[in-house]
Scaffold this motif. Structure first.
Motif, PDB file in Angstrom:
ATOM      1  N   LEU A 177       0.829  -1.213   0.000  1.00 29.89           N
ATOM      2  CA  LEU A 177       0.000   0.000   0.000  1.00 29.89           C
ATOM      3  C   LEU A 177       0.862   1.260   0.000  1.00 29.89           C
ATOM      4  O   LEU A 177       0.449   2.299  -0.512  1.00 29.89           O
ATOM      5  N   GLN A 237      -2.171  -1.237  -4.667  1.00 30.18           N
ATOM      6  CA  GLN A 237      -3.581  -1.659  -4.659  1.00 30.18           C
ATOM      7  C   GLN A 237      -4.390  -1.030  -5.787  1.00 30.18           C
ATOM      8  O   GLN A 237      -5.465  -1.506  -6.118  1.00 30.18           O
ATOM      9  N   LYS A 284       1.379   2.080  -3.326  1.00 32.39           N
ATOM     10  CA  LYS A 284       0.086   2.202  -4.026  1.00 32.39           C
ATOM     11  C   LYS A 284      -0.183   1.060  -5.017  1.00 32.39           C
ATOM     12  O   LYS A 284      -0.821   1.240  -6.051  1.00 32.39           O
ATOM     13  N   CYS A 287      -8.889  -2.862  -1.583  1.00 36.17           N
ATOM     14  CA  CYS A 287      -8.386  -2.818  -0.208  1.00 36.17           C
ATOM     15  C   CYS A 287      -7.761  -4.175   0.130  1.00 36.17           C
ATOM     16  O   CYS A 287      -8.039  -5.179  -0.524  1.00 36.17           O
TER      17      CYS A 287
END
Lengths: 218, 210
Positions: free
Chosen positions: A36, A41, A39, A54
């Motif tokens: 995460l 995701q 980034k 998520c």
């Protein structure tokens, strides 16, 4: 049958909660890291799997599910309904659900309210009112544990695992739970659970990232 | 069974809808938070976290609306399709319930409550996050009539209480999310006793938006 896949990011408390459930059920799993902080995701491949992008996200032979607490419940109900980790007694189950919702809506929300602005919005101190709100959540949790070994009764449930993931995160940010006697004793009991160390390592990375941006300690 | 609630509160309304759908009579105990009725020693004994809604089923007290909804089905509506017994279908219902609490209702609260309770200015960043949550819900509704499949479930009863409240925010246009708008209309037409929810929404509106 394809193995269970968990899309996971170790610093994330909910993600660790799902992994704790997997470890406590002793299930085979392929862990795929989604970073995460980088980034990852929002990569199109991941959005195709989970439009809400998520973690954790689970793929059980094509059945894709997210929300850590829903994953934990699903894993117990589909793989080990007699494990006791999600009780079959209606009242015990209701209490387990209440604790799971308490974790999401109160405990973890208040932890997140402290950590998110530090990690992502440039804040360098923790406001007193947010500390007080967290302490209030600790007090409630301490009360839930009065006369009980685990958060929803005398047996371990997925509510303990979910709450452990949250508590470990904020402990490694520097919060002190020692004055909450029941909570502190419960945390000691958690140390013998499968996956405790693995959870703790992820929580340390999370705590370190927050602490690194704070001007003074918790 | 005593049910402590406030009609304006979305989580309370979703429990009322559940009871209605199951044909359960609750002994309604309207609880005035402004007057501190949730802070009396009796209330704290029942629910130390002093939240509404709280259910007291002959001495067994339970709070958290979504936990109460599941409890009511499991205890009093075993044959109800509101909370499917198939583990995968049930898992999707749970995912939506957690989404409702942790994402949709949460982002609504973060955007809207500071404006009404602290007279804070609207925060465009928070509005963006709320709009993103509606986008997620719109995606969930692609390919299914209801929020967790083609039949009504607890997920719909929780989500409709939230969505009907958000609809009150005047800068928010639900029609930007066509699947959500269509589903919302369907809920109004098919949720048993929907007028209970509408009455609460109207009360909320009268209290906070006039």
């Amino acid at each position: 049958m394809a193995p269970l896949i968990l899309y996971h990011f170790p610093p994330s408390a909910p993600s660790r909660a799902a992994l704790l459930a997997i470890r406590n059920l002793n299930l085979d799993v392929e862990v795929k890291e989604v970073n995460l902080f980088q980034k990852e995701q929002i990569n199109p491949e991941f959005i195709k799997i989970n439009p809400q992008h998520c973690v954790p996200t689970m793929d059980d032979d094509g059945f894709v599910l997210w929300e850590s607490r829903a994953i934990a419940q699903y894993l117990v109900e589909s793989k080990a309904p007699d494990s006791g980790l999600y009780p079959s007694d209606i009242q015990e189950r209701a209490l387990t659900n209440q604790r799971l919702y308490f974790d999401l809506g109160t405990l973890y929300t208040r932890i997140r309210a402290i950590c998110y602005p530090v990690l992502f919005l440039g804040e360098t101190t923790i406001p007193e009112d947010k500390k007080k709100q967290l302490q209030e959540a600790f007090e409630w949790l301490n009360g839930f544990l009065e006369g009980r070994k685990w958060v929803a009764g005398d047996n371990l449930t997925i509510a303990d695992l979910s709450i452990l993931a949250s508590i470990a995160s904020i402990i490694h940010v520097g919060a002190d739970i020692s004055e909450y006697k029941n909570l502190a004793a419960w945390y000691e009991n958690c140390k013998s659970l499968p996956g405790f160390e693995e959870n703790d390592e992820g929580a340390k990375v999370f705590g370190g990232a927050v602490k690194g941006k704070l001007k003074e300690g918790f | 069974m005593d049910f402590y609630y406030s009609a304006g509160s979305a989580p309370c309304r979703s429990v009322l809808l559940t009871a209605k759908a199951l044909g359960i009579e609750l002994n309604l105990k309207s609880t005035n938070l402004m007057a501190g009725e949730h802070l009396t020693p009796e209330y704290l004994k029942m629910n130390p976290q002093h939240t509404i809604p709280t259910l007291n089923d002959h001495g067994f007290s339970l709070w958290e609306s979504r936990a109460i909804m599941v409890y009511l089905v499991e205890k009093y509506g075993k044959t109800s399709s509101l909370y499917p017994t198939d583990v995968q279908r049930r898992a999707v219902v749970n995912q939506r319930l957690y989404f409702d609490m942790g994402t949709l209702y949460q982002r609504f609260s973060e955007y809207f409550y500071p404006q009404i309770f602290a007279k804070a200015p609207a925060d465009p960043e928070k509005l963006k996050r709320l709009e993103e949550a509606f986008g997620f819900l719109n995606t969930f509704l692609e390919g299914s009539k209801y929020a967790a499949g083609d039949s009504l479930t607890l997920a719909d009863l929780a989500l409709v209480a939230t969505v009907s409240t958000i609809e009150l925010v005047k800068e928010f246009d639900i029609n930007k999310y066509p699947k959500v708008a269509a589903w919302y209309k369907l809920c109004k037409e098919t949720v048993p006793g929907y007028d209970i929810n509408q009455a609460g929404v109207d009360e909320f509106k009268a209290k906070f938006l006039s």
